[in-house]
Design an enzyme around this catalytic site. Structure first.
Site: not given
Ligand code: PAF
Length: 302
Positions: A52, A58
């Protein structure tokens, strides 16, 4: 599992594209059942394992998966077993809502965000240890780190059964360790490594950059600058690693809060250190800037 659930971007009454959030799964059994259904439909599945606190690094992995696979699953789980007791597990940023918004924009299909208790129920005792490449560098400074990484990554591979799993080059040694685990244990997944994404000032994107003060953030530029210098020297014909390390050190030492954990020139696969530079190499570094430990690297192919 209705296929509609993974359909994205339906039109609203004004004819504009409405963005659908990725489908959030928290229960490992549900994740596995949904994957069974998708595989039965012959879907090619891409997995992007993350903890996360998503940033463009990402997202670039999730976009690669979107481009190459039918279904993209992003796991969002701060894995306790890869943190030592003195590390930042408690303060590691947890930003699931913001992550879901970012993943909506790039039309990821599923977000798998289990709880620690679901991933490690009481009585959990397994541990995946990959020797060799996991014991040097990060493994020497963080002796239990890669066991934790491999254990959770193998669990994710078993639950998601992806065709391809996407990792960032920023954690270069992690990619080497995961590739070794997959080879040694015959895990049927392809490991794709995608390039480091850097900010405009050259600092590699990392969820831990948010721990840096403004001044430390400026000082963190020495990591990439020292790698650029290493690249210039090696591509210019320098073969003595010590000469390259000296030049890198001189740059890093211009940052008053920077302390070097390691500089390493090695074989891109085994990471074996090279005193004399020959063929393709990877240059890896870990530097603490204030209380924040940063890692970076560059691959030099010749
Ligand atoms: O690179 C990371 O964020 C983590 O190490 C990973 C691969 C998601 C495992 O927890």
């Amino acid at each position: 599992m209705a296929e509609e659930e993974v359909k994205q971007g339906s039109e609203n009454s004004y004819g504009a594209e409405e963005e659908l959030k990725p489908y959030l799964v928290t229960d490992p059994k549900e994740m596995s059942a949904r994957i069974d259904a998708l595989r039965a439909q012959g879907k090619r599945i891409g997995l992007v394992p993350t903890m996360g606190a998503l940033h463009l690094g990402h997202l670039s992995l999730a976009i690669a998966s979107k481009n190459e696979c039918d279904v993209t699953v992003v796991s969002d789980f701060v894995n306790p077993t890869q943190f030592a007791p003195n590390e930042d597990y408690d303060k590691y940023p947890r930003t699931l809502d913001a992550d879901l918004t970012l993943l909506t924009h790039i039309k990821a299909d599923y977000v798998f965000a289990p709880s620690p208790a679901d991933m490690y129920p009481s009585g959990f005792e397994a541990n995946v240890h990959v020797g060799g490449v996991s014991k040097v560098l990060e493994g020497a400074f963080r002796p239990t780190h890669f066991d934790g990484v491999c254990t959770v990554v193998l669990k994710l591979f078993n639950l998601v059964r992806a065709d391809v799993a996407y990792f960032g080059q920023k954690d270069y040694q992690q990619v080497c360790v995961v590739r070794k685990m997959v080879r040694d244990l015959n895990v049927p997944v392809e490991i794709a490594m995608k390039p480091i994404i850097r900010d405009r000032d050259g600092v590699a994107l990392s969820s831990r950059n948010q721990y840096l003060s403004d001044d430390e953030r400026r000082q963190a530029r020495v990591l990439n600058k020292s790698l650029e210098k290493a690249k210039e020297l090696i591509q210019g014909g320098e073969r003595d690693s010590e000469v390259v390390y000296d030049a890198m050190r001189q740059i890093i030492e211009t940052a008053p809060s920077a302390k070097i954990d390691y500089l390493h020139i090695g074989d891109p696969e085994s990471l074996r250190e090279m005193e004399r530079i020959a063929g393709n190499v990877v240059v890896l570094e870990a530097v603490r800037v204030g209380a924040t430990r940063l890692i970076d690297n560059c691959l030099i192919e010749r």
